[in-house]
Design a protein around this motif. Structure first.
Motif, PDB file in Angstrom:
ATOM      1  N   THR A  10     -68.131  59.495  54.965  1.00  0.00           N
ATOM      2  CA  THR A  10     -67.467  58.547  54.060  1.00  0.00           C
ATOM      3  C   THR A  10     -65.968  58.410  54.314  1.00  0.00           C
ATOM      4  OG1 THR A  10     -67.153  60.288  52.414  1.00  0.00           O
ATOM      5  CG2 THR A  10     -69.184  58.986  52.253  1.00  0.00           C
ATOM      6  N   TRP A  12     -62.401  57.046  55.661  1.00  0.00           N
ATOM      7  CA  TRP A  12     -61.730  55.773  56.000  1.00  0.00           C
ATOM      8  C   TRP A  12     -62.359  54.525  55.366  1.00  0.00           C
ATOM      9  CZ3 TRP A  12     -63.616  58.526  60.634  1.00  0.00           C
ATOM     10  CH2 TRP A  12     -62.767  59.589  60.985  1.00  0.00           C
ATOM     11  N   TYR A  41     -60.246  60.195  52.686  1.00  0.00           N
ATOM     12  CA  TYR A  41     -61.502  59.986  51.948  1.00  0.00           C
ATOM     13  C   TYR A  41     -61.196  59.570  50.514  1.00  0.00           C
ATOM     14  CZ  TYR A  41     -63.685  63.015  55.555  1.00  0.00           C
ATOM     15  OH  TYR A  41     -64.130  63.575  56.722  1.00  0.00           O
ATOM     16  N   LYS A  69     -65.282  69.097  51.201  1.00  0.00           N
ATOM     17  CA  LYS A  69     -64.427  70.036  51.935  1.00  0.00           C
ATOM     18  C   LYS A  69     -63.183  70.424  51.153  1.00  0.00           C
ATOM     19  CE  LYS A  69     -65.803  67.476  56.072  1.00  0.00           C
ATOM     20  NZ  LYS A  69     -65.800  66.064  55.676  1.00  0.00           N
ATOM     21  N   ASN A 149     -63.737  71.786  62.516  1.00  0.00           N
ATOM     22  CA  ASN A 149     -62.620  71.771  63.470  1.00  0.00           C
ATOM     23  C   ASN A 149     -62.276  73.170  63.957  1.00  0.00           C
ATOM     24  OD1 ASN A 149     -62.063  68.857  63.365  1.00  0.00           O
ATOM     25  ND2 ASN A 149     -61.646  69.288  61.226  1.00  0.00           N
ATOM     26  N   ARG A 172     -65.898  67.764  66.205  1.00  0.00           N
ATOM     27  CA  ARG A 172     -65.899  66.540  67.009  1.00  0.00           C
ATOM     28  C   ARG A 172     -66.510  66.882  68.366  1.00  0.00           C
ATOM     29  NH1 ARG A 172     -60.960  64.489  66.015  1.00  0.00           N
ATOM     30  NH2 ARG A 172     -61.790  62.767  64.824  1.00  0.00           N
ATOM     31  N   PHE A 197     -69.542  65.084  64.868  1.00  0.00           N
ATOM     32  CA  PHE A 197     -69.028  63.762  64.515  1.00  0.00           C
ATOM     33  C   PHE A 197     -68.303  63.134  65.696  1.00  0.00           C
ATOM     34  CE2 PHE A 197     -65.699  66.727  62.986  1.00  0.00           C
ATOM     35  CZ  PHE A 197     -64.555  66.180  63.530  1.00  0.00           C
ATOM     36  N   PHE A 228     -77.464  59.061  69.576  1.00  0.00           N
ATOM     37  CA  PHE A 228     -77.862  59.885  68.423  1.00  0.00           C
ATOM     38  C   PHE A 228     -79.131  60.685  68.733  1.00  0.00           C
ATOM     39  CE2 PHE A 228     -75.343  56.749  65.774  1.00  0.00           C
ATOM     40  CZ  PHE A 228     -74.363  57.667  65.422  1.00  0.00           C
ATOM     41  N   LEU A 239     -73.557  63.000  62.480  1.00  0.00           N
ATOM     42  CA  LEU A 239     -72.938  62.212  61.409  1.00  0.00           C
ATOM     43  C   LEU A 239     -72.738  60.801  61.932  1.00  0.00           C
ATOM     44  CD1 LEU A 239     -70.997  65.166  61.100  1.00  0.00           C
ATOM     45  CD2 LEU A 239     -70.614  63.878  59.014  1.00  0.00           C
ATOM     46  N   THR A 242     -70.994  54.534  59.955  1.00  0.00           N
ATOM     47  CA  THR A 242     -71.092  53.073  60.070  1.00  0.00           C
ATOM     48  C   THR A 242     -70.909  52.365  58.727  1.00  0.00           C
ATOM     49  OG1 THR A 242     -72.497  51.240  60.743  1.00  0.00           O
ATOM     50  CG2 THR A 242     -73.641  53.160  59.890  1.00  0.00           C
ATOM     51  N   HIS A 247     -76.598  48.735  61.354  1.00  0.00           N
ATOM     52  CA  HIS A 247     -76.384  49.982  62.089  1.00  0.00           C
ATOM     53  C   HIS A 247     -76.899  51.195  61.307  1.00  0.00           C
ATOM     54  CE1 HIS A 247     -72.982  48.024  64.671  1.00  0.00           C
ATOM     55  NE2 HIS A 247     -74.182  47.654  65.038  1.00  0.00           N
ATOM     56  N   GLN A 250     -80.472  51.286  62.196  1.00  0.00           N
ATOM     57  CA  GLN A 250     -80.643  51.704  63.596  1.00  0.00           C
ATOM     58  C   GLN A 250     -80.376  53.200  63.754  1.00  0.00           C
ATOM     59  OE1 GLN A 250     -77.973  49.357  65.948  1.00  0.00           O
ATOM     60  NE2 GLN A 250     -79.181  47.492  65.760  1.00  0.00           N
TER      61      GLN A 250
HETATM   62  N1  LIG Z   1     -64.366  67.316  59.726  1.00  0.00           N
HETATM   63  C1  LIG Z   1     -63.524  66.419  60.148  1.00  0.00           C
HETATM   64  O1  LIG Z   1     -62.345  66.688  60.408  1.00  0.00           O
HETATM   65  C2  LIG Z   1     -63.989  65.017  60.371  1.00  0.00           C
HETATM   66  C3  LIG Z   1     -63.240  64.158  61.189  1.00  0.00           C
HETATM   67  C4  LIG Z   1     -63.737  62.870  61.410  1.00  0.00           C
HETATM   68  C5  LIG Z   1     -64.924  62.463  60.807  1.00  0.00           C
HETATM   69  N2  LIG Z   1     -65.601  63.314  59.993  1.00  0.00           N
HETATM   70  C6  LIG Z   1     -66.822  62.880  59.287  1.00  0.00           C
HETATM   71  O2  LIG Z   1     -67.689  62.254  60.189  1.00  0.00           O
HETATM   72  C7  LIG Z   1     -68.002  60.951  59.693  1.00  0.00           C
HETATM   73  C8  LIG Z   1     -68.331  60.032  60.826  1.00  0.00           C
HETATM   74  O3  LIG Z   1     -67.182  59.866  61.622  1.00  0.00           O
HETATM   75  P1  LIG Z   1     -67.356  59.400  63.105  1.00  0.00           P
HETATM   76  O4  LIG Z   1     -66.003  59.591  63.732  1.00  0.00           O
HETATM   77  O5  LIG Z   1     -68.531  60.066  63.716  1.00  0.00           O
HETATM   78  O6  LIG Z   1     -67.780  57.919  62.940  1.00  0.00           O
HETATM   79  P2  LIG Z   1     -66.898  56.691  62.472  1.00  0.00           P
HETATM   80  O7  LIG Z   1     -65.478  56.861  62.860  1.00  0.00           O
HETATM   81  O8  LIG Z   1     -67.178  56.419  61.060  1.00  0.00           O
HETATM   82  O9  LIG Z   1     -67.392  55.556  63.376  1.00  0.00           O
HETATM   83  C9  LIG Z   1     -68.643  55.260  63.685  1.00  0.00           C
HETATM   84  C10 LIG Z   1     -68.430  54.104  64.636  1.00  0.00           C
HETATM   85  O10 LIG Z   1     -69.599  53.890  65.345  1.00  0.00           O
HETATM   86  C11 LIG Z   1     -70.032  52.578  65.097  1.00  0.00           C
HETATM   87  N3  LIG Z   1     -71.480  52.625  64.975  1.00  0.00           N
HETATM   88  C12 LIG Z   1     -72.253  53.411  64.200  1.00  0.00           C
HETATM   89  N4  LIG Z   1     -73.547  53.160  64.387  1.00  0.00           N
HETATM   90  C13 LIG Z   1     -73.605  52.178  65.328  1.00  0.00           C
HETATM   91  C14 LIG Z   1     -74.650  51.487  65.955  1.00  0.00           C
HETATM   92  N5  LIG Z   1     -75.936  51.742  65.648  1.00  0.00           N
HETATM   93  N6  LIG Z   1     -74.341  50.564  66.884  1.00  0.00           N
HETATM   94  C15 LIG Z   1     -73.056  50.294  67.203  1.00  0.00           C
HETATM   95  N7  LIG Z   1     -72.016  50.917  66.636  1.00  0.00           N
HETATM   96  C16 LIG Z   1     -72.289  51.851  65.706  1.00  0.00           C
HETATM   97  C17 LIG Z   1     -69.381  52.133  63.826  1.00  0.00           C
HETATM   98  O11 LIG Z   1     -69.193  50.753  63.788  1.00  0.00           O
HETATM   99  P3  LIG Z   1     -69.819  49.886  62.567  1.00  0.00           P
HETATM  100  O12 LIG Z   1     -69.150  50.329  61.319  1.00  0.00           O
HETATM  101  O13 LIG Z   1     -69.499  48.492  62.963  1.00  0.00           O
HETATM  102  O14 LIG Z   1     -71.274  50.194  62.573  1.00  0.00           O
HETATM  103  C18 LIG Z   1     -68.048  52.863  63.904  1.00  0.00           C
HETATM  104  O15 LIG Z   1     -67.115  52.149  64.660  1.00  0.00           O
HETATM  105  C19 LIG Z   1     -66.761  60.569  58.883  1.00  0.00           C
HETATM  106  O16 LIG Z   1     -67.010  59.528  57.963  1.00  0.00           O
HETATM  107  C20 LIG Z   1     -66.495  61.872  58.197  1.00  0.00           C
HETATM  108  O17 LIG Z   1     -67.383  62.036  57.109  1.00  0.00           O
HETATM  109  C21 LIG Z   1     -65.162  64.586  59.793  1.00  0.00           C
END
Ligand SMILES: NC(=O)c1ccc[n+]([C@@H]2O[C@H](COP(=O)([O-])OP(=O)(O)OC[C@H]3O[C@@H](n4cnc5c(N)ncnc54)[C@H](OP(=O)(O)O)[C@@H]3O)[C@@H](O)[C@H]2O)c1
Length: 270
Positions: A10, A12, A41, A69, A149, A172, A197, A228, A239, A242, A247, A250
């Motif tokens: 969730t 951004w 968040y 967290k 992290n 990550r 992630f 995935f 994680l 989207t 998506h 998908q």
């Molecule tokens: N612990 C930490 O420090 C930390 C740091 C970063 C993130 N996180 C967690 O991880 C979550 C996910 O972050 P993330 O960095 O993995 O993802 P993200 O930044 O939310 O981005 C996912 C990206 O992939 C695209 N996407 C997803 N499914 C797709 C599909 N089927 N086809 C094409 N594009 C697709 C999305 O575009 P669309 O929106 O257009 O689908 C988006 O641009 C965060 O929301 C947060 O909860 C944790």
């Protein structure tokens, strides 16, 4: 609640958080990742999305895995969920109380240390926070604990300092670092569930690789679904963050994809 198989992230999403959380639950996600870190968040918005989903009878609290967290002050902006003058132990208790209020629940399923105080070592501050997080767990406000992290050094120092190991590690994943191979191996050996992630965003060279395109074409899927599915095949609990309903569907349906082991190995060595 059974063990989660896909986490909806969730970060951004700001004002769109309530609607996107509700949409994700409608799409079939049952595990939600957030943080009491207003900078990235909107945890209160997550709670609003959950409440809307409960009202619409999409899910009950019982169906859900909720993860949030604790974030040190250095990772926050001015909107702190605790008194920065309080001890770290008190900050953890205050942050948790605020999370439960935001999420409208009396417990979360997993409580994660967002990141250690030092990028290199597991230091006394982390030990103090971890002890406070254990107290939250022992009082029933979270079922399980996690760290995020973290490097292999952090985890090994947890072991040598006699700290209880987490149930979850959330990191990550960079393909060029073997998808965090060392940390994943540590986790596998100790039955720690590894949450990954930035699987797509940090690995655009993989998403656009011809091998992924060929595999996607042969399976009738998209490259994102292959990534995935691959992640799951190497033991990562993925994680996705989207914002698109299409998506979301998908991403979830990638759970039904099975890749031959030679394809998994080939992707791992891109
Ligand atoms: N612990 C930490 O420090 C930390 C740091 C970063 C993130 N996180 C967690 O991880 C979550 C996910 O972050 P993330 O960095 O993995 O993802 P993200 O930044 O939310 O981005 C996912 C990206 O992939 C695209 N996407 C997803 N499914 C797709 C599909 N089927 N086809 C094409 N594009 C697709 C999305 O575009 P669309 O929106 O257009 O689908 C988006 O641009 C965060 O929301 C947060 O909860 C944790």
């Amino acid at each position: 609640m059974t063990e989660p198989d896909f986490l909806y992230g969730t970060a951004w999403k700001e004002d769109r958080t309530p609607a996107l959380v509700e949409l994700a639950l409608r799409a079939g996600f049952r595990a939600i990742d957030t943080a009491n870190q207003r900078r990235h968040y909107f945890e209160e918005g997550v709670g609003k999305g959950l409440a809307a989903a409960y009202r619409a009878r999409i899910v009950t609290r019982h169906d859900l895995f909720l993860q949030t967290k604790f974030t040190y002050q250095r990772g926050q902006d001015h909107r702190l969920p605790y008194d920065p003058a309080a001890t770290l132990g008190v900050q953890v208790a205050q942050s948790m109380a605020s999370s439960l209020e935001h999420l409208g629940t009396d417990h979360v399923n997993s409580y994660v240390l967002h990141g250690p105080a030092s990028n290199y070592d597991w230091i006394d501050a982390d030990a103090e926070v971890w002890e406070a997080m254990r107290r939250e767990r022992d009082s029933g406000r979270t079922r399980l604990l996690g760290v995020s992290n973290v490097s292999l050094d952090h985890l090994e120092q947890m072991v040598t300092s006699g700290a209880e190991l987490p149930a979850y590690v959330q990191n990550r994943c960079y393909a060029r670092l073997g998808w965090d191979r060392d940390v994943r191996l540590f986790c596998r050996e100790r039955n720690i569930i590894y949450q990954g992630f930035s699987l797509l965003t940090a690995n655009q060279e993989v998403v656009h690789h011809p091998l992924i395109a060929r595999t996607a074409a042969s399976k009738g899927t998209t490259p994102a679904q292959i990534v995935f599915s691959f992640a799951r095949a190497i033991g990562i609990l993925p994680l996705t963050g989207t914002s698109s309903a299409e998506h979301m569907k998908q991403d979830l349906s990638s759970r039904d994809l099975t890749l031959p082991s030679e394809v998994v190995q080939a992707i791992e060595s891109i």
